[in-house]
Design an enzyme around this catalytic site. Sequence first.
Site, PDB file in Angstrom:
ATOM      1  N   CYS A  33      -8.698 -11.813  19.032  1.00 57.91           N
ATOM      2  CA  CYS A  33      -9.798 -11.048  19.223  1.00 57.91           C
ATOM      3  C   CYS A  33     -10.910 -10.491  19.098  1.00 57.91           C
ATOM      4  CB  CYS A  33      -8.212  -9.427  19.161  1.00 57.91           C
ATOM      5  SG  CYS A  33      -6.599  -9.832  19.284  1.00 57.91           S
ATOM      6  N   ASP A  84      -7.113   4.812  10.461  1.00 56.25           N
ATOM      7  CA  ASP A  84      -6.624   3.952   9.681  1.00 56.25           C
ATOM      8  C   ASP A  84      -8.302   3.394   8.399  1.00 56.25           C
ATOM      9  OD1 ASP A  84      -5.288   2.295   7.184  1.00 56.25           O
ATOM     10  OD2 ASP A  84      -5.018   0.934   9.023  1.00 56.25           O
ATOM     11  N   ASP A 135     -10.840  -0.115  13.707  1.00 55.64           N
ATOM     12  CA  ASP A 135     -11.496   0.419  12.069  1.00 55.64           C
ATOM     13  C   ASP A 135     -13.553  -0.197  12.245  1.00 55.64           C
ATOM     14  OD1 ASP A 135      -8.935   0.970  11.275  1.00 55.64           O
ATOM     15  OD2 ASP A 135      -8.623  -0.889  11.173  1.00 55.64           O
ATOM     16  N   ARG A 149      -8.818  -7.985  10.731  1.00 55.50           N
ATOM     17  CA  ARG A 149      -8.749  -8.816  10.058  1.00 55.50           C
ATOM     18  C   ARG A 149      -9.760 -10.021   9.716  1.00 55.50           C
ATOM     19  NH1 ARG A 149      -2.572  -7.379   9.345  1.00 55.50           N
ATOM     20  NH2 ARG A 149      -2.214  -5.587   8.011  1.00 55.50           N
ATOM     21  N   ARG A 168       7.410   0.057   1.641  1.00 55.33           N
ATOM     22  CA  ARG A 168       6.685  -0.616   2.595  1.00 55.33           C
ATOM     23  C   ARG A 168       6.060  -2.054   1.816  1.00 55.33           C
ATOM     24  NH1 ARG A 168       4.850   3.974   6.319  1.00 55.33           N
ATOM     25  NH2 ARG A 168       5.219   4.906   4.338  1.00 55.33           N
ATOM     26  N   LYS A 215      -3.277   4.937   6.530  1.00 55.90           N
ATOM     27  CA  LYS A 215      -4.012   5.377   8.126  1.00 55.90           C
ATOM     28  C   LYS A 215      -3.959   7.576   8.468  1.00 55.90           C
ATOM     29  CE  LYS A 215      -0.924   1.690  10.052  1.00 55.90           C
ATOM     30  NZ  LYS A 215      -0.699   0.979   8.599  1.00 55.90           N
ATOM     31  N   CYS A 255     -10.852  -7.977  16.115  1.00 57.27           N
ATOM     32  CA  CYS A 255     -10.094  -7.068  14.898  1.00 57.27           C
ATOM     33  C   CYS A 255     -10.542  -6.837  13.797  1.00 57.27           C
ATOM     34  CB  CYS A 255      -9.847  -9.085  14.545  1.00 57.27           C
ATOM     35  SG  CYS A 255      -8.386  -9.652  13.112  1.00 57.27           S
ATOM     36  N   ARG A 302       1.296  -1.318  -0.054  1.00 58.16           N
ATOM     37  CA  ARG A 302       0.186  -0.539  -0.315  1.00 58.16           C
ATOM     38  C   ARG A 302       0.977   1.052  -0.115  1.00 58.16           C
ATOM     39  NH1 ARG A 302      -4.147   2.157   1.635  1.00 58.16           N
ATOM     40  NH2 ARG A 302      -5.570   0.377   2.852  1.00 58.16           N
ATOM     41  N   TYR A 303       2.341   1.622   0.500  1.00 57.82           N
ATOM     42  CA  TYR A 303       2.838   2.473   0.861  1.00 57.82           C
ATOM     43  C   TYR A 303       3.723   2.017   0.081  1.00 57.82           C
ATOM     44  CZ  TYR A 303      -0.551   3.753   4.559  1.00 57.82           C
ATOM     45  OH  TYR A 303      -1.691   3.407   5.951  1.00 57.82           O
ATOM     46  N   CYS A 327      -3.634 -17.176  15.319  1.00 60.76           N
ATOM     47  CA  CYS A 327      -3.700 -16.245  15.834  1.00 60.76           C
ATOM     48  C   CYS A 327      -3.552 -16.906  17.194  1.00 60.76           C
ATOM     49  CB  CYS A 327      -4.042 -14.821  16.103  1.00 60.76           C
ATOM     50  SG  CYS A 327      -4.307 -13.491  14.435  1.00 60.76           S
TER      51      CYS A 327
END
Length: 371
Positions: free
Chosen positions: A131, A332, A295, A136, A118, A337, A134, A114-115, A127
Site C-alpha cells: 500500500c 494513532d 499517520d 510500517r 496485548r 491510539k 502504509c 505497547r498495551y 505483503c
Amino acid sequence: MGIRSSLSTILTQNTWPTAQWSDWHWQMQNRIKSMPQLQLIFPNADLTGIDDALKLFQMAITPYYASLIKKFDNTDPIFNMSVPQASELISPPFIKTDPLDEDHHSPVHGLIHRYGDRALIMATSTCAMYCRHCTRKRITSAAESCLMADQLDAIKNYLIQHSEIKDVIISGGDPFTLSTDKLESILSSVRSVSSVEIIRIGTRTPVTMPMRITDELISMLKRYHPVWINTHFNHPVEITKEAAEACTILVDAGIPLGNQTVLLRGVNDTSEIIGNLCRDLIRIRVRPYYLFQCDMVPGVEHFRTPITHGINIMRNLRGRISGIAIPTYVVDGNIGKIPVLPDSIISSDATNTTLCDSNGNIMIYQEPSIN
Ligand SMILES: *Cc1c(COP(=O)(O)O)cnc(C)c1O
Ligand code: SF4
C-alpha cells in the site's frame, strides 16, 4: 509465466488459465514489481516520477489487484493505493519513519508490546500488495523477510514471562503471505502459551489476494480458535465477488472479521464513500472496526486530510447508517491510539448535561438526583 501481457489481457482475466489466476502462489510470483512490468501492462500511462518513488518504497501489485484499476491515473482509488507516485518524494520535516514509536516498545525482535494485555508480532515484512499509504514502510520497504525459528522462540518466552498478555496480534507485513505451514508454526507457538486467550491476525489478503483464503488455510486456522481477523478495505470497489467470497469463508469458519480503514485524500475522503464502504462491509459480515487518521509517515503527505475532515465524516455517518456499520475514528501516534468523536456535549453541571446530535438538535439530560 511472467507478466508479459497488455493491460487488456490482465483486465480480462479469462484469458489466463483460471487455475493459475485462482492460485495465490501464482498471484505472489507474478506481482508487478518493476517499471518495465508496469509499462508493459499499462503502455499508454504517464509514468513520470514513479521511478524515483520506487527507489524509496518498493512496489508489488498482484495481478488480481491490478485488474481492479479502471483508469491509470490518480482519479482511480486502486491506482492511488498501489502505484507509486512522484508525490511520495515530498515529506515535511516533522515526518518520522516510526511515528508510533513502535521500535521503543519492542522488548524482543519482532514483537511490539505497547498495551499491557496485548502484544503484536511482526511475522513477516512481505505483503501481497504494498500500500502506498502504509504506516510500517520502515518494515515493508525493506527486503522481504520473515521471523526465524529462534526469534519465534524468544517471542514465545516473552509471552510466557508476561502472562498479562491475553491478546496476541499476528501482523507484519501481511502474515497470510507466509506458507500455511510457517503460519501454523507461529500460531501453534502462540497458542501453546496458556495465558494467551485470543489470537488476532491482521491481513489485507482478502482485499489484495482473496484466493489466499483456501480450504487448507481455513482448516489450519480452525485448530487455533478463538481466532479473530482484521482486514483492510478502504473503498467499495475493493468489495468484489472474490473478496466477498473470501470473507464469507472466513466468517463461516467462525472467525469474526473486522475492518480497519485508513482515511485517504483522493481515495475515500467523503462521507458518501466511507458510508457506502461501511454498509457494504456489514452486508458481507465484516464489522467496521477502526477508521484511522493517516499517520505521519514518509511518502504519504498527499494522502493526509485534516482531522476536522474526519470528524465531519463521523458526524455524517451517525444517525444516517446502521450503528453496527460505524467504526471508531482513531488518531494513532507516539502515545498510542486516541479515539476521536464529534463533540456532543455542549455543557454539563451537577444538575444537567446539554447534548446535541449530528443535526444540531439540542437535548437535556437531567443528572440523577441521588448521588
Ligand atoms: C493497534 C495496536 C494494538 C491493538 O489495539 P486494539 O485497540 O486493541 O485493537 C496492539 N498493539 C499495537 C502495537 C497496536 O498498534
Ligand atoms: S497490507 Fe498493511 S503492512 Fe502491507 S503495505 Fe498494506 S498497510 Fe502496509
